[in-house]
Design a protein around this motif. Structure first.
Motif, PDB file in Angstrom:
ATOM      1  N   GLN A 171     -39.903  -0.540 -22.226  1.00 26.52           N
ATOM      2  CA  GLN A 171     -38.869  -1.389 -22.825  1.00 26.52           C
ATOM      3  C   GLN A 171     -37.492  -1.064 -22.258  1.00 26.52           C
ATOM      4  N   ILE A 172     -37.235   0.220 -22.073  1.00 20.70           N
ATOM      5  CA  ILE A 172     -35.937   0.629 -21.531  1.00 20.70           C
ATOM      6  C   ILE A 172     -35.806   0.206 -20.069  1.00 20.70           C
ATOM      7  N   LYS A 173     -36.913   0.274 -19.328  1.00 20.16           N
ATOM      8  CA  LYS A 173     -36.875  -0.160 -17.933  1.00 20.16           C
ATOM      9  C   LYS A 173     -36.554  -1.646 -17.833  1.00 20.16           C
ATOM     10  N   VAL A 174     -37.059  -2.429 -18.770  1.00 16.64           N
ATOM     11  CA  VAL A 174     -36.707  -3.851 -18.804  1.00 16.64           C
ATOM     12  C   VAL A 174     -35.194  -4.013 -18.952  1.00 16.64           C
ATOM     13  N   GLU A 175     -34.584  -3.172 -19.781  1.00 18.38           N
ATOM     14  CA  GLU A 175     -33.133  -3.228 -19.996  1.00 18.38           C
ATOM     15  C   GLU A 175     -32.354  -2.755 -18.764  1.00 18.38           C
TER      16      GLU A 175
END
Length: 215
Positions: free
Chosen positions: A56-60
């Motif tokens: 999820q953080i990588k998406v951000e």
């Protein structure tokens, strides 16, 4: 986190300039800044144990690297760019498979290497795409077979362990099972030839029965 259009443009130009400087690309200020940013983001990710949360953080995080990657690819850089290679890995984890394959195509054409671990670029692409497809199937979520076939085509002429290529053929076979059973069986047979323990025998038998019965 998205950069302003002006910063995106500036970052893309810096990436193209760094790439075109050849051997001095690693010393270009733009590249150094991106490496610093990458280091900060990697430290943030290391502090998180959950694989789902990391994805999820990588998406951000990925949007702030998009302009840099576009610039490097547009310049056709032959020089290893570790920032771009980490973005390829993060795109795989974040589900941006088409974006990862775009980088993978360039990396393979230029002989780039993975910035960490022992796996080669073609092995990473084959295994990660295969695993993503099988995870989608387990979750009863569709997966675009074109992405897997593109991966197979990109890696066809590159060396990798037979087991890794078998995983890719297995994934293609499983994804194609419903709509293209004959093609699916062909890929499962390839997988079995490459790795007798790849776990496709029951799927292969079911497909063979289905095709015999004209279903």
């Amino acid at each position: 986190m998205r950069l302003s259009p002006a910063r995106q443009h500036r970052q893309r130009i810096q990436a193209e300039q760094a790439a075109r400087q050849g051997g001095s690309a690693r010393h270009a200020s733009g590249y150094d800044l991106m490496l610093m940013q990458l280091g900060e983001d990697r430290r943030r990710l290391k502090g998180i144990q959950s694989t789902v949360k990391k994805a999820q953080i990588k998406v951000e995080l990925l949007p702030k690297y998009a302009a840099w990657v576009s610039g490097v690819l547009a310049a056709g850089s032959a020089h290893q760019d570790d920032v771009v290679m980490y973005v390829m890995l993060w795109r795989l984890d974040a589900g941006d498979y088409a974006g990862a394959l775009e980088i993978g195509r360039h990396a393979l054409s230029q002989g780039w290497v993975m910035p960490l671990g022992n796996r080669t670029v073609p092995t990473v692409l084959a295994e990660e795409m295969a695993d993503a497809a099988q995870s989608s199937l387990l979750a009863a979520v569709g997966f675009d077979p074109a992405l897997l076939l593109q991966t197979l085509d990109l890696t066809a002429d590159h060396d990798m362990p037979d087991q890794s290529r078998a995983r890719l053929h297995k994934a293609i076979g499983l994804v194609l099972t419903e709509h293209s059973p004959a093609a699916a069986l062909n890929h499962l047979n390839h997988a079995l030839q490459l790795d007798s323990r790849c776990g496709v025998k029951k799927d292969k038998e079911r497909l063979e029965r289905r095709l015999r019965n004209g279903c």
